[in-house]
Motif scaffolding. Structure first.
Motif, PDB file in Angstrom:
ATOM      1  N   GLN A   1       0.860  -1.181   0.000  1.00  0.00           N
ATOM      2  CA  GLN A   1       0.000   0.000   0.000  1.00  0.00           C
ATOM      3  C   GLN A   1       0.894   1.227   0.000  1.00  0.00           C
ATOM      4  OE1 GLN A   1      -2.205  -0.920   3.626  1.00  0.00           O
ATOM      5  NE2 GLN A   1      -4.058  -0.924   2.383  1.00  0.00           N
ATOM      6  N   GLU A   2       0.772   2.007  -1.034  1.00  0.00           N
ATOM      7  CA  GLU A   2       1.549   3.240  -1.111  1.00  0.00           C
ATOM      8  C   GLU A   2       0.949   4.249  -0.141  1.00  0.00           C
ATOM      9  OE1 GLU A   2       3.372   6.132  -4.596  1.00  0.00           O
ATOM     10  OE2 GLU A   2       1.931   4.572  -5.124  1.00  0.00           O
TER      11      GLU A   2
ATOM     12  N   LYS B   1       1.292   8.334   1.443  1.00  0.00           N
ATOM     13  CA  LYS B   1       1.835   9.671   1.192  1.00  0.00           C
ATOM     14  C   LYS B   1       2.548  10.227   2.419  1.00  0.00           C
ATOM     15  CE  LYS B   1       0.305   9.878  -2.965  1.00  0.00           C
ATOM     16  NZ  LYS B   1       1.205   9.466  -3.987  1.00  0.00           N
TER      17      LYS B   1
ATOM     18  N   ARG C   1      10.464   4.094   2.763  1.00  0.00           N
ATOM     19  CA  ARG C   1      10.725   4.036   1.330  1.00  0.00           C
ATOM     20  C   ARG C   1      11.234   2.631   1.052  1.00  0.00           C
ATOM     21  NH1 ARG C   1      10.172   7.517  -2.136  1.00  0.00           N
ATOM     22  NH2 ARG C   1      11.875   6.943  -3.509  1.00  0.00           N
TER      23      ARG C   1
ATOM     24  N   MET D   1       7.866  -1.230  -3.872  1.00  0.00           N
ATOM     25  CA  MET D   1       6.428  -1.448  -3.816  1.00  0.00           C
ATOM     26  C   MET D   1       5.969  -1.915  -5.192  1.00  0.00           C
ATOM     27  SD  MET D   1       5.629  -0.247  -0.730  1.00  0.00           S
ATOM     28  CE  MET D   1       3.882  -0.156  -0.898  1.00  0.00           C
TER      29      MET D   1
ATOM     30  N   CYS E   1       3.009  -2.300  -6.191  1.00  0.00           N
ATOM     31  CA  CYS E   1       1.869  -1.485  -6.627  1.00  0.00           C
ATOM     32  C   CYS E   1       2.299  -0.122  -7.164  1.00  0.00           C
ATOM     33  CB  CYS E   1       0.875  -1.305  -5.486  1.00  0.00           C
ATOM     34  SG  CYS E   1       1.539  -0.439  -4.048  1.00  0.00           S
ATOM     35  N   ALA E   2       3.532   0.290  -6.849  1.00  0.00           N
ATOM     36  CA  ALA E   2       4.027   1.593  -7.299  1.00  0.00           C
ATOM     37  C   ALA E   2       5.038   1.455  -8.432  1.00  0.00           C
ATOM     38  CB  ALA E   2       4.670   2.336  -6.127  1.00  0.00           C
ATOM     39  N   ASP E   3       5.271   0.221  -8.877  1.00  0.00           N
ATOM     40  CA  ASP E   3       6.253  -0.044  -9.946  1.00  0.00           C
ATOM     41  C   ASP E   3       7.639   0.468  -9.607  1.00  0.00           C
ATOM     42  OD1 ASP E   3       4.481  -1.396 -11.599  1.00  0.00           O
ATOM     43  OD2 ASP E   3       3.757   0.459 -12.508  1.00  0.00           O
TER      44      ASP E   3
ATOM     45  N   ALA F   1       8.940   3.398  -3.365  1.00  0.00           N
ATOM     46  CA  ALA F   1       7.988   4.433  -2.968  1.00  0.00           C
ATOM     47  C   ALA F   1       7.811   4.387  -1.457  1.00  0.00           C
ATOM     48  CB  ALA F   1       6.647   4.225  -3.658  1.00  0.00           C
ATOM     49  N   ASN F   2       7.154   5.372  -0.922  1.00  0.00           N
ATOM     50  CA  ASN F   2       6.825   5.432   0.492  1.00  0.00           C
ATOM     51  C   ASN F   2       5.587   4.551   0.712  1.00  0.00           C
ATOM     52  OD1 ASN F   2       7.640   6.616   2.930  1.00  0.00           O
ATOM     53  ND2 ASN F   2       5.926   8.033   2.891  1.00  0.00           N
ATOM     54  N   GLY F   3       5.666   3.558   1.607  1.00  0.00           N
ATOM     55  CA  GLY F   3       4.504   2.700   1.820  1.00  0.00           C
ATOM     56  C   GLY F   3       4.766   1.579   2.796  1.00  0.00           C
TER      57      GLY F   3
END
Length: 153
Positions: A93-94, A96, A105, A108, A110-112, A115-117
């Motif tokens: 889950q990404e 914000k 970081r 992910m 889901c973020a390809d 990312a932060n998640g």
């Protein structure tokens, strides 16, 4: 519900938990603090919220009891020679912000990329021809080393 009685130090949270489980398993069309409290017969959601946010109970013991119940039920319903499988699944889950527990970081899916998640690993118990149930989960919290982009030289 008797299986989880030992997970609660006090009787009141256990009684509220029993009512909460019955409400969640009911045909309530919308499930939130207010509708569950009304279904139970409480004037407001305070007791349900206290159970979920502040009550002291042994989460690991409850998970063990649920896992035992599910495995026994699926095994009893399955033919003797049916296949048994433990299925692992990772869910990302990404996020914000940084307020969620375990947000870092990290890679992910889901973020390809990075990312932060948060990432959670789920374990399901599967019996061929009968069904499956979630019997465990762990949040993956990566170490504190920083991700650095590598530049080819």
């Amino acid at each position: 519900m008797e299986r989880i009685r030992g997970a609660f130090a006090r009787i009141q949270p256990w009684l509220t938990a029993a009512c909460y489980v019955r409400a969640v398993l009911s045909d309530l069309p919308k499930r939130n603090g207010w509708t569950i409290a009304e279904w139970i017969g409480h004037r407001g959601p305070d007791k349900v919220q206290r159970l979920l946010n502040r009550a002291c109970w042994d989460t690991a013991e409850v998970m063990r009891a649920v896992r035992g119940y599910v495995v026994e039920g699926l095994d009893a319903a399955a033919p003797a020679r049916s296949m048994t499988v433990g299925a692992l699944d990772e869910t990302g889950q990404e996020k914000k912000g940084r307020a969620t527990a375990g947000v870092k970081r990290q890679h992910m899916g889901c973020a390809d990329g990075v990312a932060n998640g948060i990432n959670t690993v789920h374990l399901s118990y599967v019996r061929e021809g009968v069904g499956h149930a979630l019997i465990g989960c762990r949040q993956w919290v990566p170490g504190s080393r920083r991700y650095r982009s590598r530049i080819a030289r």
